[in-house]
Write an enzyme that holds these catalytic residues in place. Structure first.
Site, short mmCIF file in Angstrom:
data_model
loop_
_atom_site.label_atom_id
_atom_site.label_comp_id
_atom_site.label_asym_id
_atom_site.label_seq_id
_atom_site.Cartn_x
_atom_site.Cartn_y
_atom_site.Cartn_z
N CYS A 335 0.80 -1.23 0.00
CA CYS A 335 0.00 0.00 0.00
C CYS A 335 0.83 1.29 0.00
O CYS A 335 0.55 2.19 -0.78
CB CYS A 335 -0.98 0.03 1.15
SG CYS A 335 -1.18 -1.49 2.06
N ARG A 364 7.02 -10.94 5.82
CA ARG A 364 6.63 -10.70 7.21
C ARG A 364 7.26 -11.76 8.09
O ARG A 364 7.24 -12.94 7.75
CB ARG A 364 5.10 -10.73 7.36
CG ARG A 364 4.45 -9.58 6.59
CD ARG A 364 2.96 -9.60 6.72
NE ARG A 364 2.39 -8.68 5.74
CZ ARG A 364 1.09 -8.60 5.47
NH1 ARG A 364 0.25 -9.38 6.10
NH2 ARG A 364 0.65 -7.76 4.56
N GLN A 382 0.99 -11.13 -2.78
CA GLN A 382 -0.42 -10.76 -2.70
C GLN A 382 -0.92 -10.39 -4.09
O GLN A 382 -0.21 -9.76 -4.85
CB GLN A 382 -0.60 -9.54 -1.80
CG GLN A 382 -0.26 -9.80 -0.35
CD GLN A 382 -0.43 -8.53 0.47
OE1 GLN A 382 0.08 -7.48 0.12
NE2 GLN A 382 -1.16 -8.64 1.57
N ASP A 384 -2.56 -7.98 -5.03
CA ASP A 384 -2.95 -6.74 -4.37
C ASP A 384 -3.44 -5.70 -5.37
O ASP A 384 -3.04 -5.71 -6.53
CB ASP A 384 -1.71 -6.19 -3.65
CG ASP A 384 -2.07 -5.47 -2.37
OD1 ASP A 384 -3.27 -5.31 -2.10
OD2 ASP A 384 -1.14 -5.06 -1.65
N HIS A 386 -4.97 -1.36 -5.12
CA HIS A 386 -5.48 -0.24 -4.34
C HIS A 386 -6.28 0.66 -5.24
O HIS A 386 -5.81 1.03 -6.31
CB HIS A 386 -4.32 0.48 -3.66
CG HIS A 386 -3.63 -0.38 -2.66
ND1 HIS A 386 -2.49 -1.08 -2.95
CD2 HIS A 386 -3.99 -0.72 -1.40
CE1 HIS A 386 -2.15 -1.80 -1.89
NE2 HIS A 386 -3.04 -1.61 -0.94
N LYS A 470 -13.34 -3.85 7.30
CA LYS A 470 -13.08 -4.71 6.14
C LYS A 470 -14.17 -5.75 5.96
O LYS A 470 -14.98 -5.99 6.86
CB LYS A 470 -11.73 -5.39 6.27
CG LYS A 470 -11.60 -6.22 7.52
CD LYS A 470 -10.22 -6.87 7.60
CE LYS A 470 -10.08 -7.68 8.86
NZ LYS A 470 -8.92 -8.55 8.88
N HIS A 516 -8.28 -1.28 -0.24
CA HIS A 516 -7.30 -2.36 -0.42
C HIS A 516 -8.12 -3.60 -0.75
O HIS A 516 -9.14 -3.83 -0.11
CB HIS A 516 -6.54 -2.69 0.86
CG HIS A 516 -5.96 -1.53 1.59
ND1 HIS A 516 -4.62 -1.30 1.64
CD2 HIS A 516 -6.54 -0.55 2.31
CE1 HIS A 516 -4.40 -0.22 2.39
NE2 HIS A 516 -5.54 0.25 2.81
ZN LIG Z 1 -3.08 -2.35 0.91
#
Ligand SMILES: [Zn+2]
Ligand SMILES: [Zn+2]
Length: 648
Positions: A335, A364, A382, A384, A386, A470, A516
């Site tokens: 992000c 992580r 991910q 991912d 945005h 979320k 997200h």
């Molecule tokens: Zn994010």
């Protein structure tokens, strides 16, 4: 008289002192027969506890989580009784119910419990249970409790931490245990019980304390339920993604590379790439743009985003440059990078929404003991994206993301799911970053979108991320296990922290809202779950190899090659097994690889320009001989059944 509110909202009046079981009887005899536990005003009570105030009562049967908990916890009392009988002098500690059964932590002193004892324990538990002993809770004074357990340091410690006047013992048969309650009416309904395993467990989970023995068990109201449960466990073992990943040559781990860092083998990488291409195609239609960002970022970036303050201490520590004293972190999230992409140039409201997508690999730190196959790793990718939009666009964008997630699930055979809406903890609002007003807007956007899309939802307070509420998709797999896949989060916070703006129609600067989202969650975890859900029989469009050509002997090698070329023209992924092996062996190996179509070629086939099809897992049934064109049509038809085109 007291007023009792039932889960359907109805209110009934009873004389004070009525028990949950009496309430059940007042509703129906059938219900009373099945009620095994209850909760009153959110606290577990016995079915025989007298109720003396107004309140909400929930009655539990075996089919409720609350019922199973009471059933399993009660069985742990009986197991403890048997353990004391069999191993005199042992010290009992705690015996709670868990997700699938119960355990009891025991200091066995000089005794040793082994697998060979399990059967004897089970038989004795059932023998005692058959006598229908009632579980009876009774209050005791602290002094009395300490006296009873004066030889048990563990119980003494537990009692010391309790307030006098709140301590209860539970009696059944000849056995007594320190317990605050939550039992079934009597032991008679325990009809099947199994000791599952024993393991070491430190007292109170602290490795400085003595290691105790944790005895795991499970019990059921019917023998049939136990049999089914054990079958399910066997099936889960067969489908374990770590086992299948090895057999199908999808991924591996290397201690040299490091724990929790998966290595994708060619077949696994191809599978992953196919999933990525599938989502990229849909995202392109959905108006997303692909971006690429580095695997590390300056520490300052994550200080700005707030991630450093929140997770810095528990993350991989900063990487320092030799001469310039710079500090970089392995990217824990994409992000912040995407915020900086947004910030590259000014935007007008007419340009929004901007949807930046990246298969972004993040790192992580997880404790080595927590790592598990592909589901708990230290580096993962991910899917991912945005979305930066105006507050007015939020509802619509959120719905579009839901559509995309549903498309992904549909194409991959996940049909059974609920949407969990995670909101703030009502009590601890200081845990979260951002204003009350923004939180409310975001929470409402999610609730409305989920309702409009007709999702089956559950609301969980206190489960929101620190930066926004979320929606998580909780998927049930083929074995009925629940997994969290796919997440959509609204964020009013990062736009603030990164000072993201757009020019509105009023010519003033405004803050965009950020969403997200990751339909798969992570490629690693998703593929693990898909492996266990399908047992490696992926949808045909996703299979690493859709067909394997098995030649009856070396004589047909040239024809096999010709078939392969023709299949390639039809974009069917195939291989040839040319090994000098019997056809039986070739079939067995192809079955192991779960290749959907085995195409057998020999003299007849070569002469007629055909192939004989054998389907995976269908031994001899439905074998047919067809031309390559006919086979291509079969494949296309099957693919089109699951893989639709994403439309917006
Ligand atoms: Zn994010
Ligand atoms: Zn108990």
């Amino acid at each position: 008289m007291i007023k009792i509110t039932l889960p359907d909202g109805s209110v009934k009046e009873f004389a004070a002192g009525i028990t949950p079981m009496d309430v059940a009887k007042s509703i129906s005899e059938g219900l009373a027969r099945n009620v095994i536990s209850a909760s009153f005003n959110g606290t577990t009570v016995e079915t025989v506890t007298p109720l003396t105030t107004d309140g909400s009562l929930v009655l539990f049967t075996w089919n409720d989580e609350g019922g199973k908990k009471a059933f399993w916890h009660s069985t742990s009392h009986v197991m403890a009784q048997v353990l004391e009988e069999m191993y005199p002098g042992i010290k009992l500690t705690l015996g709670p119910a868990i997700a699938n059964g119960f355990y009891y932590d025991v200091d066995f002193e000089d005794h040793k419990i082994t697998d060979a004892d399990f059967k004897k324990i089970e038989d004795r538990v059932l023998e005692i249970s058959r006598d229908k002993h009632e579980f009876k809770l009774r209050p005791v004074s602290k002094a009395e409790a300490l006296e009873v357990y004066k030889d048990n340091v563990y119980k003494t410690e537990l009692i010391s931490n309790l307030e006098d006047g709140t301590i209860t013992f539970c009696d059944h048969s000849t056995f007594t245990d320190l317990c605050r309650g939550g039992h079934i009416p009597n032991t008679g309904i325990i009809k099947a019980m199994k000791v599952m395993s024993v393991a070491g467990a430190y007292w109170r989970g602290d490795e400085k304390n003595k290691q105790l023995t944790r005895v795991y068990g499970v019990s059921f109201p019917k023998q049939k339920d136990l049999t089914e449960y054990l079958e399910l466990l066997e099936e889960a073992k067969r489908r374990d993604h770590r086992k299948l990943g090895k057999e199908l040559e999808l991924f591996a781990f290397s201690t040299k590379v490091g724990q929790g860092l998966p290595l994708w083998l060619p077949k696994g990488a191809a599978l992953r790439d196919r999933l990525e291409q599938f989502l990229k195609r849909a995202q392109k239609k959905g108006g997303y743009e692909q971006v690429v960002t580095p695997h590390i970022g300056q520490k300052e970036l994550y200080v700005t985003s707030g991630h450093y303050a929140k997770y810095g201490a528990d993350s991989f520590q900063p990487i320092n440059t030799p001469a310039e004293g710079e500090e970089f972190l392995l990217k824990p999230m994409n992000c912040p990078h995407h915020c900086e992409i947004y910030n590259v140039r000014p935007w007008s409201y007419k340009d929004l929404p901007k949807r930046y997508a990246e298969f972004g690999t993040v790192y992580r730190y997880e404790q080595s003991g927590e790592l598990h196959g592909l589901t708990r790793v230290r580096g993962f990718t991910q899917d991912d994206a945005h979305i930066f939009c105006t507050p007015e666009q939020l509802d619509e964008e959120f719905k579009k993301v839901i559509d995309l997630v549903l498309y992904v699930f549909g194409s991959l055979g996940f049909e059974n799911f609920t949407a969990q809406i995670s909101l703030r903890d009502k009590e601890n609002r200081e845990k979260y970053i951002g204003t009350d007003e923004n939180w409310e807007k975001a929470e409402n956007a999610i609730i409305n979108a989920a309702r409009d899309k007709g999702l089956n939802t559950v609301v969980e307070y206190g489960e929101a991320a620190f930066y926004g509420p979320k929606l998580d998709f909780m998927v049930k797999d083929a074995l009925g296990r629940q997994w969290q896949l796919g997440t959509i989060q609204v964020d009013y916070n990062l736009p603030e922290r990164f000072d993201l703006t757009y020019k509105g129609s009023d010519d003033q600067l405004h803050r965009p809202v950020m969403i997200h989202r990751a339909p798969f969650g992570s490629m690693e975890r998703f593929i693990a779950i898909l492996l266990e859900h399908t047992a490696g029989n992926f949808p045909l469009w996703l299979m690493p190899e859709q067909a394997i050509i098995l030649s009856l002997s070396e004589k047909y090698e040239i024809y096999a090659k010709k078939v392969l070329d023709l299949l390639e023209n039809h974009e069917i992924r195939a291989l040839i097994d040319n090994r000098n092996e019997t056809i039986g062996k070739k079939i067995r190996d192809a079955e192991m690889q779960k290749t959907p179509f085995m195409l057998i070629v020999g003299e007849e086939e070569e002469k007629n320009g055909t192939i004989s099809i054998r389907r995976h897992g269908q031994e001899g049934k439905g074998n047919i001989t067809v031309t390559i064109e006919e086979f291509a049509a079969i494949v296309t038809e099957e693919i089109n059944k699951t893989l639709k085109v994403f439309t917006v």
